[in-house]
Design a protein around this motif. Structure first.
Motif, short mmCIF file in Angstrom:
data_model
loop_
_atom_site.label_atom_id
_atom_site.label_comp_id
_atom_site.label_asym_id
_atom_site.label_seq_id
_atom_site.Cartn_x
_atom_site.Cartn_y
_atom_site.Cartn_z
N PRO A 2 13.30 82.25 -128.78
CA PRO A 2 14.33 81.55 -128.02
C PRO A 2 14.43 80.07 -128.38
O PRO A 2 13.44 79.39 -128.60
N VAL A 3 15.67 79.62 -128.44
CA VAL A 3 15.99 78.20 -128.54
C VAL A 3 16.58 77.83 -127.20
O VAL A 3 17.57 78.43 -126.75
N ILE A 4 15.98 76.85 -126.53
CA ILE A 4 16.33 76.51 -125.15
C ILE A 4 16.76 75.05 -125.09
O ILE A 4 16.01 74.16 -125.49
N ALA A 5 17.96 74.81 -124.58
CA ALA A 5 18.39 73.43 -124.32
C ALA A 5 17.89 73.07 -122.93
O ALA A 5 18.10 73.80 -121.96
N ILE A 6 17.21 71.93 -122.82
CA ILE A 6 16.65 71.48 -121.54
C ILE A 6 17.21 70.10 -121.24
O ILE A 6 17.23 69.23 -122.11
N ALA A 7 17.70 69.92 -119.99
CA ALA A 7 18.33 68.63 -119.65
C ALA A 7 18.39 68.47 -118.14
O ALA A 7 18.33 69.45 -117.38
N ILE A 8 18.57 67.21 -117.70
CA ILE A 8 18.90 66.90 -116.32
C ILE A 8 20.35 66.43 -116.35
O ILE A 8 20.70 65.54 -117.13
N VAL A 9 21.20 67.08 -115.54
CA VAL A 9 22.65 66.89 -115.64
C VAL A 9 23.22 66.55 -114.26
O VAL A 9 22.98 67.26 -113.29
N ALA A 10 24.00 65.46 -114.21
CA ALA A 10 24.69 65.08 -112.97
C ALA A 10 25.82 66.06 -112.69
O ALA A 10 26.27 66.79 -113.58
N VAL A 102 15.57 72.11 -127.28
CA VAL A 102 16.50 71.06 -127.69
C VAL A 102 16.58 70.11 -126.50
O VAL A 102 16.96 70.51 -125.40
N ALA A 103 16.20 68.85 -126.72
CA ALA A 103 16.01 67.91 -125.61
C ALA A 103 16.96 66.72 -125.63
O ALA A 103 16.70 65.72 -124.98
N GLY A 104 18.06 66.80 -126.35
CA GLY A 104 19.07 65.76 -126.28
C GLY A 104 19.09 64.83 -127.46
O GLY A 104 18.32 64.98 -128.39
N GLY A 105 19.96 63.92 -127.41
CA GLY A 105 20.98 63.58 -126.45
C GLY A 105 22.26 64.38 -126.65
O GLY A 105 22.27 65.48 -127.20
N GLY A 106 23.34 63.77 -126.18
CA GLY A 106 24.62 64.45 -126.14
C GLY A 106 25.06 65.04 -127.46
O GLY A 106 25.50 66.19 -127.54
N ARG A 107 24.96 64.26 -128.52
CA ARG A 107 25.39 64.74 -129.84
C ARG A 107 24.52 65.90 -130.31
O ARG A 107 25.03 66.89 -130.85
N VAL A 108 23.21 65.79 -130.12
CA VAL A 108 22.31 66.87 -130.53
C VAL A 108 22.62 68.14 -129.75
O VAL A 108 22.70 69.23 -130.32
N TYR A 109 22.84 68.02 -128.43
CA TYR A 109 23.21 69.21 -127.65
C TYR A 109 24.49 69.83 -128.21
O TYR A 109 24.56 71.04 -128.41
#
Length: 168
Positions: A2-10, A102-109
């Motif tokens: 698995p490839v998992i995007a992890i983030a805190i999102v408003a 995948v831990a960011g930022g916006g462009r990488v996501y």
């Protein structure tokens, strides 16, 4: 694998202002550590600089136009690498472990989303100011699999329901 995007999102999709994230919750940081420990994390240079250090217990792969400018710590286990492209980051991460974050930022996501299998989000119930956004979660692509309410935010998981393009 698995490839998992992890983030805190408003609530308005904001994840930062280009230098830092708008929310910091101790419970979120503790969970982030627990979930990512032992796995490689792919992130852009600005995200790495915002964190301010190599995180122990996991391998950070920093994407930057100038990898030679990133001071990578020596020693084993290796805490970090600097690479020039997302493709290089994924190739390296896949050689290190079966689970990749995948831990960011916006462009990488945005650039990585067609390779992501799962989303592990801290969804904050408040909007935030900032210009860096998490990609829109399309219900035709993603299905919510879990939600853990925590007051001001929820821990939420999503699984891809649309097929991934073939991986190289």
């Amino acid at each position: 694998m698995p490839v998992i995007a992890i983030a805190i999102v408003a609530s308005n999709g904001v994840i930062g202002d280009g230098t830092r994230q708008p929310f910091e919750y101790a419970e979120d940081w503790a969970r982030y550590k627990q979930v990512t420990l032992g796995h490689p994390m792919i992130m852009g240079r600005r995200t790495f600089e915002a964190i301010g250090r190599w995180l122990p217990g996991r391998t950070t792969i920093v994407i930057t136009r100038h990898p030679e400018n990133i001071e990578v710590p020596a020693g084993e286990p290796r805490l970090g690498y600097a690479v020039a492209t997302l493709e290089d980051a994924f190739a390296l991460a896949h050689s290190l472990d079966d689970t990749i974050f995948v831990a960011g930022g916006g462009r990488v996501y945005r650039e990585a989303m067609d390779q992501v299998d799962e989303l592990d989000l801290t969804e904050v119930h408040h909007p935030a100011e900032g210009s860096v956004l998490f990609p829109t979660i399309d219900p035709a692509v993603w299905r919510e699999t879990r939600r853990e309410p925590r007051g001001e935010f929820d821990f939420v998981g999503y699984a891809r329901i649309a097929p991934l393009p073939p991986r190289a």
